[in-house]
Design a protein around this motif. Structure first.
Motif: not given
Length: 484
Positions: A399, A481-482
């Motif tokens: 990521v 995002k993670i």
């Protein structure tokens, strides 16, 4: 021990350690650096007479491992600190009943010479006739279910770079339980890397070779539950008596003793009794001994008496071996590109890898479809869609790399350029935030960085993001995002 001999040997060890530390581009030497202290902490210089250096090693395993892996480096160290023409000898001290010790001494060419007998001595105040208050006179061994899984044997354990050292030691223990220097054996590593399998494998091998030995496997949760029940019924003595009948005790996830003071007290006395009586103890944990919080120092010190061996996540070659081994037992053969695809897709641990393999087999059987690369991709996509995302260090690295437009090789490199150093610090920070990995483990996964480097990175990101708007933005967006 002679003071000069201690000094000379210390210089030899420092020479070897310095050369291993300097071998940044030599993968083979860097691997040896990881096992250096574990090995040589148990090696002692006995004598240095007429250019003949004798080292005391716990068993043949140590002698063979030194000769196979460290001999060239050790020879260079001896030549530098003692001089040319020095001869190296080993005094091998096998653990045997008192009065039966027969250490042998051999040089690197195999020639033997006689040496004085080596014995361990007890403190003057120690009485051989001490009575153990836990042992009930006349108590006989009873049949105990070992709780071992037949599938978790050495035959079904796939060896690779990530577990080779631990596997080799485990096999050595299985041949002579309680009679090696590896007692206790403390296996640690992340979720699903094969610690439990290796513990069962030792137990199964012992039961096969020594049917009369009492082998017991259990989880630490079960141990705690049993102790609590015994304490409520005022049967702590009976609880201790039961465990002191065991010849090989295997306890899984020992880290869960954290904070359980009374259980730790009982475990401590059981441990001491078993160890003093030559019984084998095998423990597994997701953390190294020093990283287990809220556990008594005296117990941590005993964890270090034997050998601590880390099992890491399997690399690509090991994952590929696991796939081939698993599928061959089910009569399934994949093409090379299919094997490579599977090994590349699942990078975290053995358990997840086997889960994917089983899903592929089931999908193929249910839909009566021939296995193909397309079917593998389709099946894995469905698995990914139906499963909760596992946030681990490789995923976090991916990521972060995608976010900053850099390659994983750059992230794991040693460069200190800001455009790489900042993403690396962020990856370390998120690894600590989203996983249970220790600072040491994170450092290893981040290209072999020191645990202090990881601690510094985490503190820096946490503090600077409070005042730096750009860094605060990075943390916020990467967090989203993670979690996606």
């Amino acid at each position: 021990m002679d003071e000069n001999l201690t000094l000379v040997w210390g210089k030899c060890l420092q020479f070897m350690r310095d050369n291993l530390n300097a071998a940044e581009d030599n993968t083979d030497l860097k691997k040896l650096e990881n096992s250096f202290d574990l090995l040589f902490d148990n090696v002692q210089p006995v004598s240095l007479v007429s250019n003949n250096l004798t080292l005391l090693v716990p068993s043949d395993f140590y002698k063979e491992y030194i000769e196979d892996n460290y001999l060239s480096l050790l020879s260079a160290a001896l030549k530098k600190n003692i001089g040319k023409g020095v001869k190296l000898w080993y005094s091998v001290m096998e653990n045997k009943p008192a009065g039966q010790e027969k250490p042998i001494t051999v040089n690197v060419k195999g020639k033997s010479i006689s040496t004085p007998k080596v014995q361990e001595t007890l403190p003057p105040a120690f009485s051989q006739n001490l009575i153990n208050p836990f042992v009930v006179p006349g108590m006989k061994k009873v049949n105990i279910d070992s709780n071992l899984k037949a599938d978790f044997s050495f035959d079904n354990y796939v060896e690779g770079e990530s577990n080779k050292f631990a596997s080799t030691v485990a096999k050595s223990i299985a041949k002579r339980p309680g009679a090696t220097a590896f007692n206790p054996l403390f296996l640690y590593g992340g979720y699903g890397v094969g610690k439990t399998h290796l513990g069962h494998a030792i137990g199964l091998e012992v039961k096969n070779a020594f049917p009369d030995k009492v082998v017991l496997y259990l989880s630490s949760e079960k141990f705690i539950q049993q102790f609590v029940s015994a304490a409520k019924a005022h049967k702590q003595t009976e609880f201790a008596n039961f465990y002191q009948m065991v010849d090989v005790l295997i306890i899984d996830d020992i880290q869960f003793l954290s904070g359980k003071k009374s259980t730790q007290d009982s475990f401590f006395h059981i441990f001491d009794y078993l160890h003093q009586n030559g019984k084998q103890i095998i423990l597994t944990s997701d953390k190294a001994p020093v990283d287990i919080l809220d556990i008594q120092d005296r117990i941590v010190s005993r964890f270090k008496w034997g050998l601590s061996a880390e099992i890491k996540s399997p690399d690509f070659d090991t994952r590929r071996k696991i796939i081939v081994d698993k599928l061959s037992r089910d009569g399934i053969v994949l093409t090379e590109d299919m094997l490579d695809f599977l090994a590349s897709e699942v990078k975290t641990n053995v358990r997840e890898l086997i889960g994917v393999i089983n899903s592929v087999i089931a999908y193929s059987t249910i839909y009566k479809s021939d296995l193909s690369l397309e079917l593998l991709k389709e099946t894995i996509n469905k698995i990914a869609a139906n499963q909760k995302k596992v946030i681990n260090i490789p995923y976090i690295q991916d990521v972060v790399c995608e976010y900053f437009g850099i390659q994983r090789e750059q992230l794991l490199s040693k460069t200190r350029k800001r455009e790489i150093a900042l993403p690396r610090q962020l990856a370390m920070y998120f690894a600590k935030e989203f996983t249970n990995a220790t600072f040491t483990k994170i450092g290893e996964e981040m290209g072999g960085k020191d645990h202090s480097t990881v601690m510094y990175a985490c503190d820096t990101i946490k503090d600077v993001s409070k005042i730096d708007k750009e860094l605060k933005k990075y943390v916020k967006e990467l967090t989203e995002k993670i979690k996606q």
